[in-house]
Design a protein around this motif. Structure first.
Motif, PDB file in Angstrom:
ATOM      1  N   ASP A 170      -6.800   8.729  -8.218  1.00  0.00           N
ATOM      2  CA  ASP A 170      -7.090   7.706  -9.217  1.00  0.00           C
ATOM      3  C   ASP A 170      -8.491   7.146  -9.003  1.00  0.00           C
ATOM      4  O   ASP A 170      -8.991   7.088  -7.876  1.00  0.00           O
ATOM      5  N   LEU A 228       0.838  -1.202   0.000  1.00  0.00           N
ATOM      6  CA  LEU A 228       0.000   0.000   0.000  1.00  0.00           C
ATOM      7  C   LEU A 228       0.871   1.249   0.000  1.00  0.00           C
ATOM      8  O   LEU A 228       0.866   2.054   0.927  1.00  0.00           O
ATOM      9  N   ARG A 242     -12.148   2.936  -2.122  1.00  0.00           N
ATOM     10  CA  ARG A 242     -11.574   1.636  -1.754  1.00  0.00           C
ATOM     11  C   ARG A 242     -10.670   1.720  -0.532  1.00  0.00           C
ATOM     12  O   ARG A 242     -10.798   0.917   0.406  1.00  0.00           O
ATOM     13  N   TYR A 243      -9.750   2.688  -0.509  1.00  0.00           N
ATOM     14  CA  TYR A 243      -8.725   2.716   0.530  1.00  0.00           C
ATOM     15  C   TYR A 243      -9.019   3.688   1.679  1.00  0.00           C
ATOM     16  O   TYR A 243      -8.373   3.606   2.729  1.00  0.00           O
ATOM     17  N   ASN A 268     -11.713   5.378  -8.158  1.00  0.00           N
ATOM     18  CA  ASN A 268     -12.192   4.436  -7.137  1.00  0.00           C
ATOM     19  C   ASN A 268     -11.276   4.274  -5.925  1.00  0.00           C
ATOM     20  O   ASN A 268     -11.671   3.629  -4.952  1.00  0.00           O
ATOM     21  N   ASN A 269     -10.071   4.847  -5.959  1.00  0.00           N
ATOM     22  CA  ASN A 269      -9.163   4.656  -4.835  1.00  0.00           C
ATOM     23  C   ASN A 269      -9.645   5.336  -3.558  1.00  0.00           C
ATOM     24  O   ASN A 269      -9.413   4.833  -2.459  1.00  0.00           O
ATOM     25  N   ILE A 324      -2.224   3.787  -3.529  1.00  0.00           N
ATOM     26  CA  ILE A 324      -3.498   4.192  -2.919  1.00  0.00           C
ATOM     27  C   ILE A 324      -3.900   5.615  -3.294  1.00  0.00           C
ATOM     28  O   ILE A 324      -4.827   6.171  -2.700  1.00  0.00           O
ATOM     29  N   ASP A 325      -3.244   6.197  -4.262  1.00  0.00           N
ATOM     30  CA  ASP A 325      -3.470   7.589  -4.656  1.00  0.00           C
ATOM     31  C   ASP A 325      -4.972   7.872  -4.826  1.00  0.00           C
ATOM     32  O   ASP A 325      -5.619   7.315  -5.716  1.00  0.00           O
ATOM     33  N   PRO A 326      -5.575   8.732  -3.983  1.00  0.00           N
ATOM     34  CA  PRO A 326      -7.023   8.963  -4.044  1.00  0.00           C
ATOM     35  C   PRO A 326      -7.457   9.749  -5.283  1.00  0.00           C
ATOM     36  O   PRO A 326      -8.652   9.895  -5.533  1.00  0.00           O
ATOM     37  N   TRP A 339      -2.320   9.217   3.461  1.00  0.00           N
ATOM     38  CA  TRP A 339      -1.809   9.670   2.157  1.00  0.00           C
ATOM     39  C   TRP A 339      -1.590  11.174   2.191  1.00  0.00           C
ATOM     40  O   TRP A 339      -2.509  11.933   2.522  1.00  0.00           O
TER      41      TRP A 339
END
Length: 266
Positions: free
Chosen positions: A151, A142, A157-158, A153-154, A147-149, A168
């Motif tokens: 991108d 990770l 998801r994360y 759906n990230n 996990i770049d938000p 992050w």
């Protein structure tokens, strides 16, 4: 563990934040040194929401904002970008899981000292380590890039799943003028039921990843006058009418009358 510093003078603070040990870190000022390093969303939920799943309440809040915010926007594309939408909510005062940080220790010290009456704190996060080396416990895959938000759906998801013990650091691809004016960045935690301090202190990293600089209220006057001379005020950090109005609170404290140098307390 969080590395703790206690400074006794403004010059000592400057020497510390300009040292190699904190070079490239991100900073956050808090008016009370006893406050935890946690988001406005966490504080709100802890205070008022005890009998419902927090992740579901957060998701509902974002959904309500998205459904109604278009009335007030000329460009609604921001609502289609998960991370930009979250930053927009934060910008306008909604409780979110984002924590405001800045690349400038001086801006952070301004926010810490502006209204403090007790020891304040400037938190510092080793963002270079989070970019390149540090990884969350038992999950080295990770990485920041994974996990770049920003991108697709990230964020859901994360982060909004509230399952992953990650933090992050970064900003949306498109930054508003307040972020630019404040040299701003964010810390985005993957869990809102734990403080960011707890999450970061569990990361796998050999060096220091988090520091807390405690500033006594006795040096506030000198520090605020120095920051005023740097043109660090609410008027410059919030470049709009609201920022100008908020800046007047410090203008009440200073006067150029009868002086040839920096502003003096009246």
């Amino acid at each position: 563990m969080t590395k703790a510093y206690e400074v006794t003078s403004w010059q000592e603070f400057l020497t510390l934040v300009e040292s190699e040990s904190l070079r490239g870190w991100a900073f956050r000022g808090q008016a009370d040194a006893d406050w935890n390093l946690e988001s406005s969303l966490t504080r709100r939920l802890k205070q008022f929401v005890t009998n419902r799943p927090w992740a579901e309440q957060e998701d509902r809040a974002i959904r309500v904002f998205r459904r109604k915010a278009h009335y007030f926007l000329n460009d609604t594309s921001v609502l289609k970008d998960d991370f930009r939408c979250l930053a927009l909510m934060q910008h306008h005062g909604a409780p979110t899981r984002l924590l405001d940080f800045t690349k400038s220790p001086y801006v952070a010290s301004y926010f810490a000292l502006h209204s403090c009456t007790a020891p304040a704190a400037v938190w510092a996060v080793n963002t270079p380590a989070l970019w390149h080396e540090a990884t969350p416990p038992e999950a080295p895959q990770l990485t920041r890039e994974a996990i770049d938000p920003r991108d697709s759906n990230n964020l859901h998801r994360y982060f909004l799943s509230n399952e992953y013990p990650v933090v992050w650091p970064g900003e949306p691809w498109s930054m508003d003028r307040r972020i630019v004016a404040q040299a701003g960045t964010f810390m985005l935690p993957g869990r809102i039921d734990e403080s960011v301090e707890t999450l970061l202190n569990n990361y796998d990293y050999d060096g220091d990843i988090l520091a807390k600089i405690i500033i006594p209220p006795e040096i506030r006057r000198e520090a605020m006058e120095a920051l005023y001379r740097m043109n660090i005020t609410h008027a410059t950090l919030f470049p709009d009418l609201d920022g100008l109005a908020r800046s007047i609170s410090y203008e009440l404290e200073v006067s150029w009358v009868g002086t040839s140098g920096p502003p003096q307390k009246t």
